[in-house]
Design an enzyme around this catalytic site. Sequence first.
Site, PDB file in Angstrom:
ATOM      1  N   LYS A  80     -37.575  86.395  92.786  1.00 27.05           N
ATOM      2  CA  LYS A  80     -38.722  85.265  93.469  1.00 27.05           C
ATOM      3  C   LYS A  80     -39.729  85.028  92.194  1.00 27.05           C
ATOM      4  O   LYS A  80     -40.112  85.770  91.473  1.00 27.05           O
ATOM      5  CB  LYS A  80     -39.077  85.592  94.746  1.00 27.05           C
ATOM      6  CG  LYS A  80     -39.996  86.812  94.610  1.00 27.05           C
ATOM      7  CD  LYS A  80     -40.194  87.377  95.741  1.00 27.05           C
ATOM      8  CE  LYS A  80     -40.893  88.785  96.033  1.00 27.05           C
ATOM      9  NZ  LYS A  80     -42.257  88.603  95.097  1.00 27.05           N
ATOM     10  N   CYS A  86     -47.153  89.868  98.675  1.00 27.16           N
ATOM     11  CA  CYS A  86     -45.606  89.821  99.005  1.00 27.16           C
ATOM     12  C   CYS A  86     -45.135  90.308 100.243  1.00 27.16           C
ATOM     13  O   CYS A  86     -44.436  90.106 101.006  1.00 27.16           O
ATOM     14  CB  CYS A  86     -44.807  90.281  97.927  1.00 27.16           C
ATOM     15  SG  CYS A  86     -44.997  88.999  96.289  1.00 27.16           S
ATOM     16  N   ASP A 142     -40.952  94.563  95.242  1.00 26.53           N
ATOM     17  CA  ASP A 142     -41.741  94.601  94.096  1.00 26.53           C
ATOM     18  C   ASP A 142     -42.021  95.787  93.287  1.00 26.53           C
ATOM     19  O   ASP A 142     -43.340  95.793  92.844  1.00 26.53           O
ATOM     20  CB  ASP A 142     -42.735  93.576  94.105  1.00 26.53           C
ATOM     21  CG  ASP A 142     -42.321  92.153  94.330  1.00 26.53           C
ATOM     22  OD1 ASP A 142     -41.191  91.671  94.246  1.00 26.53           O
ATOM     23  OD2 ASP A 142     -43.162  91.197  94.291  1.00 26.53           O
TER      24      ASP A 142
HETATM   25  C1  VGL Z   1     -47.504  89.633  93.945  1.00 28.33           C
HETATM   26  C2  VGL Z   1     -49.281  88.711  93.105  1.00 28.33           C
HETATM   27  C3  VGL Z   1     -48.377  87.766  92.266  1.00 28.33           C
HETATM   28  C4  VGL Z   1     -46.836  90.689  95.114  1.00 28.33           C
HETATM   29  C5  VGL Z   1     -46.657  89.153  93.150  1.00 28.33           C
HETATM   30  O1  VGL Z   1     -45.678  91.365  94.779  1.00 28.33           O
HETATM   31  O2  VGL Z   1     -47.661  91.132  95.963  1.00 28.33           O
HETATM   32  N1  VGL Z   1     -48.754  89.552  94.074  1.00 28.33           N
HETATM   33  N2  VGL Z   1     -47.163  88.078  92.332  1.00 28.33           N
END
Ligand code: VGL
Length: 204
Positions: A106, A151, A8
């Site tokens: 995702k 994540c 991410d």
């Molecule tokens: C994430 C919160 C919501 C992450 C993704 O990448 O950790 N955290 N969506």
Amino acid sequence: MKALLVVDIQNDFCPGGALAVPNGDEIVPVLNKLISHFDIIIQTQDWHPAGHLSFASSHPGKQPYDTIEMNYGTQVLWPEHCVQGTKGAEFHPDLNSDKAQVIIRKGFRKEIDSYSTFYENDQKTTTGLTGYLRQRDITDIYAVGLATDFCIKWSVLDGIDEGFTMHIVKDAVRGIDLNGSLDAAWAEMEEKGAIFTTSHQIID
Ligand code: VGL
Ligand code: ZN
């Protein structure tokens, strides 16, 4: 075989983004060094439809960082982030994404969030990553990216359950830290058997 899992690294999780992880962009140069060192690179991309149920804005009266009960358990409500096709969902421009061989998206189902790269938050719906890794004879995964306490943590815990040796590169992750979630995440990962390492140990 080992693989680097780059989690991410998207504009919305970096300073100036909708769900900025403190100093999230600081790790990008470290990630690029690791990327040049590894042969197998997997990237993940948080990829929500507009109106996703993990957004506080989808629940009248709720604020970001409130929690609600979903049929799969407690869900933190987030600011709107990483909406499909938006600038915020794109990878950080300085990240070397060219070497990624697979990108796991995702959180694309409206009713269910997905922190882990292996299973969505119901802990049942698979992303298919395990099959990919097994077919490529990957045994060891080095997790880097954002966010340590969401994540990354869920991916590391699930990866161990799936039978992989999970390494976490301490200087190549950053956390959100809601009510002590960051310390708790480190403890949970250690307890479960994750191996803590550093980029220097890997590269030097
Ligand atoms: C994430 C919160 C919501 C992450 C993704 O990448 O950790 N955290 N969506
Ligand atoms: Zn998300």
